[in-house]
Structures are given as C-alpha cells and as structure tokens.
Design a protein around this motif. Structure first.
Motif, short mmCIF file in Angstrom:
data_model
loop_
_atom_site.label_atom_id
_atom_site.label_comp_id
_atom_site.label_asym_id
_atom_site.label_seq_id
_atom_site.Cartn_x
_atom_site.Cartn_y
_atom_site.Cartn_z
N VAL A 23 0.77 -1.26 0.06
CA VAL A 23 0.00 0.02 -0.20
C VAL A 23 0.67 1.22 -0.01
CG1 VAL A 23 -1.77 1.35 1.23
CG2 VAL A 23 -2.03 -1.29 0.95
N LEU A 24 1.88 1.22 0.83
CA LEU A 24 2.54 2.39 1.02
C LEU A 24 3.41 2.81 -0.28
CD1 LEU A 24 4.47 2.22 4.43
CD2 LEU A 24 2.39 3.53 3.90
N ASP A 25 3.66 1.43 -0.98
CA ASP A 25 4.48 1.96 -2.53
C ASP A 25 3.48 2.45 -3.42
OD1 ASP A 25 7.01 1.24 -1.63
OD2 ASP A 25 6.60 -0.85 -2.20
N SER A 26 2.18 1.58 -3.32
CA SER A 26 1.41 2.29 -4.38
C SER A 26 1.11 3.99 -4.23
CB SER A 26 0.22 1.47 -4.28
OG SER A 26 0.22 0.29 -4.77
N LEU A 27 0.73 4.06 -2.93
CA LEU A 27 0.18 5.55 -2.47
C LEU A 27 1.42 6.28 -2.99
CD1 LEU A 27 -1.51 5.11 0.82
CD2 LEU A 27 -2.57 5.84 -1.46
N THR A 28 2.69 6.18 -2.63
CA THR A 28 3.88 6.85 -3.05
C THR A 28 4.03 7.04 -4.37
OG1 THR A 28 5.02 5.87 -0.95
CG2 THR A 28 6.29 7.34 -2.83
N ASN A 29 3.75 6.13 -5.16
CA ASN A 29 3.88 6.45 -6.82
C ASN A 29 2.78 7.13 -7.34
OD1 ASN A 29 6.12 4.51 -6.84
ND2 ASN A 29 4.76 2.75 -7.29
N VAL A 30 1.71 6.99 -6.71
CA VAL A 30 0.41 7.91 -7.13
C VAL A 30 0.62 9.46 -6.67
CG1 VAL A 30 -2.05 8.38 -6.99
CG2 VAL A 30 -1.30 5.98 -7.26
N ASP A 46 -10.02 12.46 -7.57
CA ASP A 46 -10.33 11.84 -8.80
C ASP A 46 -9.12 11.17 -9.48
OD1 ASP A 46 -13.14 11.75 -8.68
OD2 ASP A 46 -13.35 13.39 -9.68
N PHE A 47 -8.11 11.81 -9.47
CA PHE A 47 -6.53 11.57 -9.95
C PHE A 47 -6.30 10.16 -9.21
CE2 PHE A 47 -2.25 11.63 -9.95
CZ PHE A 47 -1.87 11.86 -11.20
N LEU A 48 -6.23 10.41 -7.91
CA LEU A 48 -5.97 9.22 -7.19
C LEU A 48 -6.76 7.93 -7.42
CD1 LEU A 48 -5.39 11.04 -3.57
CD2 LEU A 48 -3.47 10.30 -5.34
N LYS A 49 -7.92 8.04 -7.59
CA LYS A 49 -8.82 7.01 -7.83
C LYS A 49 -8.33 6.58 -9.34
CE LYS A 49 -12.93 8.16 -5.12
NZ LYS A 49 -14.30 8.80 -5.44
N HIS A 50 -8.19 7.16 -10.36
CA HIS A 50 -8.17 6.70 -11.59
C HIS A 50 -6.57 5.74 -11.52
CE1 HIS A 50 -7.88 6.49 -15.82
NE2 HIS A 50 -6.72 6.99 -15.86
N HIS A 51 -5.71 6.48 -10.92
CA HIS A 51 -4.36 5.82 -10.77
C HIS A 51 -4.26 4.80 -10.13
CE1 HIS A 51 -3.39 9.54 -13.40
NE2 HIS A 51 -2.25 8.87 -13.74
N LEU A 52 -5.13 4.71 -9.06
CA LEU A 52 -5.23 3.36 -8.21
C LEU A 52 -6.07 2.36 -8.62
CD1 LEU A 52 -5.09 5.07 -4.58
CD2 LEU A 52 -3.35 3.69 -5.98
N GLY A 53 -7.10 2.67 -9.69
CA GLY A 53 -7.65 1.73 -10.40
C GLY A 53 -8.88 1.60 -10.10
N VAL A 54 -9.57 2.47 -9.10
CA VAL A 54 -10.64 2.51 -8.60
C VAL A 54 -11.81 3.40 -9.35
CG1 VAL A 54 -10.30 1.69 -6.23
CG2 VAL A 54 -10.27 3.87 -6.76
N ALA A 55 -11.44 3.90 -10.38
CA ALA A 55 -12.18 4.86 -11.08
C ALA A 55 -13.64 4.09 -11.62
CB ALA A 55 -11.42 5.59 -12.25
#
Length: 105
Positions: A23-30, A46-55
């Motif tokens: 989770v930390l790596d994913s959040l850091t990357n986004v 929305d940017f975070l959701k889209h890049h985390l794949g929850v859009a």
C-alpha cells in the motif's frame, strides 16, 4: 507513558502491515505522479482513484453492460412466459402429471 508506547507499537504494526501489503509503495507512486503533473487536476481525489484503479468501468463498458442486461431481461421474460404457458397446458391435459411436476419443483 505506557499508553504512549502501546500506541506507538500499534502504529508501527500498522505501518509494517501497509508496507508488506504494498500500500505504501502504491500510494507513494500515485502521489509522486500527482506531484510531477505539470497541470494539476481540478480534483486530486479523482486523479488518485483513477491511478489506483478504482475509477470504475468506462462509460462504453457501462453502456454495453446495460444493453446486455436489457437483452437478458427480455429473454428471461419470454422464457418465464413460455414456462407459464407450458405448465398451464400440462395442467389442463393431465392434472396428475402436473401435480407430480409441481412436487418435483
């Protein structure tokens, strides 16, 4: 003072859990991707959701699924009506067989 240490221990356990799960790596990357955007989006969430794949599903996918659902609903309605007609025909021609069928179902 003991309460403070217990709280720190829980925080550390939670941090290790997030790190182990990626989770930390994913959040850091986004967050880095958001930071590096030259034009910041109006809605950072929305940017975070889209890049985390929850859009969510794309509108085209959603429309295709709605169409398929409508077609399947129509097919279900036709099959339900056909089933009702067949049951009525069996019931009228041979009530004894109809009772056996109903008992099986």
């Amino acid at each position: 003072m003991a309460h403070y240490r217990a709280s720190e221990s829980k925080r550390e356990q939670f941090r290790r859990y997030l790190e182990k799960a990626g989770v930390l790596d994913s959040l850091t990357n986004v967050l880095v991707a958001l930071y590096e955007e030259t034009e910041k989006p109006n809605n950072a969430l929305d940017f975070l959701k889209h890049h985390l794949g929850v859009a969510g599903a794309e509108p085209a996918d959603t429309e295709a699924l709605r169409l398929e659902l409508s077609e399947l609903q129509q097919k279900l309605d036709l099959l339900t009506e056909e089933n009702r007609d067949l049951r009525n025909r069996v019931r009228k021609k041979n009530p004894e067989i109809y009772r056996v069928i109903i008992d099986l179902v």
